[in-house]
Design an enzyme around this catalytic site. Structure first.
Site, short mmCIF file in Angstrom:
data_model
loop_
_atom_site.label_atom_id
_atom_site.label_comp_id
_atom_site.label_asym_id
_atom_site.label_seq_id
_atom_site.Cartn_x
_atom_site.Cartn_y
_atom_site.Cartn_z
N LYS A 215 1.25 3.61 -12.16
CA LYS A 215 -0.30 2.90 -12.14
C LYS A 215 -0.96 4.28 -12.70
CE LYS A 215 -3.57 1.16 -9.02
NZ LYS A 215 -3.62 0.44 -7.68
N CYS B 248 -4.65 7.47 -7.53
CA CYS B 248 -5.69 7.87 -6.35
C CYS B 248 -6.48 8.93 -6.69
CB CYS B 248 -4.92 8.10 -5.05
SG CYS B 248 -6.15 8.29 -3.80
N LYS C 183 0.78 -1.18 0.01
CA LYS C 183 0.08 -0.16 -0.02
C LYS C 183 0.91 1.17 -0.03
CE LYS C 183 -3.78 2.23 2.46
NZ LYS C 183 -4.73 2.68 1.27
#
Lengths: 450, 424
Positions: B175, B137, B45
């Site tokens: 990502k 995010c 994470k």
């Protein structure tokens, strides 16, 4: 055959089980779905087009719609969908033989032998509304017309409710001290436990405009002529008012009882421990009444309960579900058992003798010990109840009141429905008859005043 | 038994199933359990600089669908809220104890080079196999000019990737956020910055629902809600499209892809690999059911590969990419027609009403609730075949060709069509 039972105790005895056991035995036989279970089950409905289940329902409830409304959290709308077609939707959810009606027609039965549990979902929705105590329908403006409904069972009350909704005034003439018909007096206690029938009746009557007069029996306290004179229309929801009997002994024997009366006594007993039952009980018949009587005898504490049916097992009119339930509850079902005679001693039945010779039954006399024999070989309508009074009585056919598609009898202004007319002897059919009759009466009254 | 070993940008793992950067990979305890259960790798994470961020109470908002209480959810959790040193120590221990598993660490720090240069050596010292730059995010961190705030600006993606490549010897995976109009732009930017791989997709900006009593968007925090990122099976088709776009892009040929988004079964994973992914990442399904799902995924993928004769992942990886084409390359002269098998039909009428009410009126209703396709009217849309509740009851039957293969470019209805013999 000698009596094999020692006669040390009364053959018929109340209070065979303690209060706790009786309470458990006569509580809700099929518990309701939880909210989560209902959502999962509702999601199984395919929401069919021209759904076969609707066609299979005598009252044509829009089943896919009511289930979709459970699925999307609109329980009020779901219940209204059900009750707008069948005001006894809550009772029918409990007593309908769904496995031969909607659930047999469910396409999932064809697909995987596992229908959507329509009855259980219907109960989920209607229970939710009944818990709120709110009656969902409003009456149309008063028409000033007044209709007599004879018989406060499902047919009569369904008719009364629809008439009241349409703005007419209704008086229900009920022969017994309590209305409700078979829901109150005939259905097994564990299917409509507690005071369900009266609670539902109260819920239905909340529509307003309906007066019930109790202890008013047609032919005894009221007459058809007078009803026709004093009301704008009459609906006859008389039900079965007689039972078929068997002459199996030259003189009456204690312990031999009509199954319908046994069930009615049981239903009306506030304390089930006061109802007498035998130790060895034989129920003669093959219908759902036979099952109900046998199951309840067992639940009162009878140790050996047998259902004896005269013909082939597949011809029993009790549904497969009910038969299986009885078997798994310890009830023995013997087919090819046509009763020939009752045996007794000192005025009390001791055994029942059957004709031999059925397939697999061997030959010669066949005697089953019994200290209680319940006769459940069918109910019927006795047209003699109109008495000698009326100047005219409705035409009959095959022992029932003849009606047309709108439930009109041969007498102008007189309608009929439910078990006193032809058709399936089901609560749901009675409700439909009452509803159709109400719509016919309304159309007739409006045409007359137009 | 098929060989499930996976290699992505030089990062090796015994199988292609990694846990994505998320709560399941937030600490040692969870990751030990994951590796014991058989996961091939994890992306730890996301770490940030100290002091740690804080998270709120009320982090997930569920979407329920037809009796399934959790069909997917929106999360508003941010990156790891534990001190950097704690995470780093745990990562080091795990990598030491599970040397054969892939250990990739997700990172997110402010968009300045010193911040990245500061954290990279600390992470590299754990012995991890690579890093994943969290440019995806979609909530909270993006308000602080991190996460998707970087991922949505290709120039920033390239810039930060380049900083990281210059500052570490570790493989750098970028990502991507799906919250863009064209996934190729950030993907190409990552490649231009020197990325060793890209992973996609991150969650999709969403509000899980609205509490109609409290009138708050969900999930609610003390009477208020904020948008979060949606995950679960519903995002899989979106992820597959973005993955396919990158896989077929000539400019990005050979760029290793780590696929994710709604993967919960071996079949989902096989589809991502067929569309070009070297490996896959999973999160929502594990959060729903626990780590043991990986055993079912390994078993299912292995059995399918054995049945198909695929000895390794490479033997089927990307096989569907060549068949993923622009609409304009489709054969407009191809025709299928629906066929209803009357022996399987259960008479639900769903095909009929869908076609009658909403499509082409090409199903006839016959007495007895029998339904039959009107072949001349059927356009071969597949709708009835998909909504029929009975498997294989309605099939789409390819019709004999009545005209040669042709694309829209050649069709006579196309005012800009290419005429035969035209030299372009």
């Amino acid at each position: 055959m000698a009596d094999t039972l020692a006669a040390t105790e009364p053959r018929l005895r109340a209070g065979r089980l303690d209060a706790g056991a009786l309470a458990a035995n006569f509580s809700d036989a099929h518990p309701p779905l939880s909210a989560g279970q209902a959502l999962v089950e509702a999601a199984r409905c395919y929401y069919c087009h021209d759904a076969p289940c609707i066609e299979a329902c005598p009252t044509a409830i829009d089943i896919p719609a009511f289930i979709a409304r459970i699925a999307d959290g609109n329980l009020r709308g779901s219940a209204e969908t059900i009750l707008s077609a069948n005001i006894f939707g809550a009772a029918c959810a409990r007593v309908c033989p769904t496995e031969i009606l909607c659930e047999r027609a469910c396409v999932r039965t064809a697909q995987e032998h596992a229908p959507v549990r329509i009855g259980a979902l219907q109960r989920h929705a209607t229970d939710a509304l009944m818990r709120t105590g709110v009656h969902p329908f409003a009456r149309a403006p008063e028409t000033g017309r007044h209709v007599a409904v004879v018989g406060g069972g499902p047919a009569g009350i369904a008719c009364a409710h629809r008439l009241a909704m349409l703005g007419h005034g209704v008086t229900v003439y009920e022969a017994r001290p309590r209305a409700g018909g078979l829901n109150e007096h005939g259905v097994a206690a564990y299917k409509l436990p507690g005071d369900f029938a009266q609670d539902e009746l109260d819920f239905i009557l909340r529509i307003g405009g309906i007066t019930i007069l109790h202890d008013r029996r047609l032919g005894r306290d009221i007459g058809l002529d007078a009803l026709r004179r004093t009301h704008d229309a009459v609906f006859l929801g008389l039900g079965h008012n007689a039972v078929r009997s068997l002459a199996l002994s030259p003189e009456p024997l204690a312990g031999v009882q009509d199954a319908v009366a046994f069930i009615e006594d049981l239903r009306q007993a506030a304390d089930k421990s006061t109802v007498a039952v035998g130790d060895r009980v034989v129920v003669v018949g093959g219908g759902n009444t036979a099952i109900d009587a046998a199951m309840q005898a067992s639940r009162l504490g009878a140790r050996a309960v047998t259902i004896a049916y005269r013909g082939a097992p597949e011809l029993m009119s009790a549904t497969r579900f009910e038969q299986d339930w009885a078997r798994t509850s310890g009830i023995r079902i013997r087919a090819w058992s046509n009763p020939r005679a009752l045996h007794g001693a000192a005025g009390q039945v001791t055994a029942i003798e059957f004709d031999g010779g059925g397939p697999g039954q061997g030959h010669g006399p066949d005697i089953e010990p019994a200290d209680m024999v319940l006769i459940a070989v069918g109910q019927r309508f006795d047209g003699g109840l109109f008495g000698a009074g009326p100047s005219a009585v409705p035409a009959m056919a095959a022992g029932r009141i003849l009606v047309d598609a709108g439930q009109a009898t041969s007498l102008p202004g007189v309608y009929a429905g439910g078990d006193c007319t032809a058709g399936a002897d089901l609560t749901v059919q009675a409700v439909q008859d009452g509803k159709v009759a109400a719509l016919s009466i309304d159309a007739m009254l409006r045409a007359a005043s137009a | 038994m098929a060989d499930l070993r996976c290699s992505l940008a030089g990062i090796r793992s015994p199988n292609p199933f990694w846990l994505a950067s998320a709560p399941p990979t937030d600490k040692e305890y969870n990751v030990r359990r994951a590796f014991a259960a058989g996961w091939g790798g994890v992306v730890w994470k996301t770490l940030g600089l100290d002091p740690p961020i804080v998270n709120v109470s009320g982090r997930y908002g569920a979407v329920s669908h037809q009796g399934r209480r959790l069909a997917g959810f929106t999360n508003i959790e941010l990156i790891s809220d534990r001190p950097l040193a704690t995470n780093v120590a745990e990562i080091k221990r795990i990598k030491r104890d599970f040397p054969d598993r892939a250990m990739v660490v997700s990172l997110m720090v402010p968009c300045d080079e010193p911040s990245w240069r500061a954290i990279l050596p600390i992470v590299e010292a754990t012995g991890c196999d690579g890093i994943e730059l969290n440019f995806g995010c979609p909530h909270g961190m993006s308000e602080r000019n991190m996460g998707a705030a970087i991922g949505q600006v290709p120039e920033y993606v390239e810039m930060v990737t380049r900083w990281c490549k210059a500052a570490t010897r570790m493989p750098v995976m970028v990502k991507l956020t799906p919250n863009v109009t064209d996934i190729l732009a950030p993907a190409r930017a990552a490649a231009a910055g020197g990325a060793d791989a890209v992973s996609l997709i991150n969650t999709i900006q969403s509000i899980a629902g609205v509490d109609l009593d409290a009138m708050t968007p969900l999930p609610a925090v003390d009477g208020q809600g904020t948008h979060g990122g949606y995950c679960g099976p519903a995002v899989r088709p979106i992820a597959l499209r973005m993955l396919g776009d990158i896989a077929r892009d000539p400019a990005l040929r050979g760029l290793p892809l780590s696929g994710m988004g709604g993967i919960g079964t071996w079949r989902d994973a096989a589809e991502f690999i067929a569309l070009g992914a070297a490996g896959v990442q999973v999160c929502t399904a594990a959060m729903h059911h626990g780590h043991r799902i990986v055993a079912d995924m390994i078993d299912g993928l292995s059995n399918w590969m054995d049945a198909k004769g695929h000895a390794t992942l490479e033997s089927f990886r990307g096989l569907a990419v060549a068949n993923y084409v622009p609409w304009g390359s489709l054969n407009v002269n191809f025709r299928t027609v629906a066929h209803i098998d009357p022996d399987l039909c259960i008479s639900c009428g769903k095909c009929y009403v869908a076609c009658e009410d909403t499509s082409h009126q090409s199903i006839a209703k016959l007495p007895g609730r029998l339904y039959r396709i009107i072949e001349d009217e059927c356009v071969g849309c597949n709708l009835c075949a998909h909504l029929c509740p009975v498997e294989r009851c309605i099939t789409m039957v390819p019709q004999p060709a009545t005209a040669a293969r042709a694309t829209w470019a050649e069709h006579s209805n196309n005012p800009h069509r290419t005429l035969p013999g035209t030299v372009r």
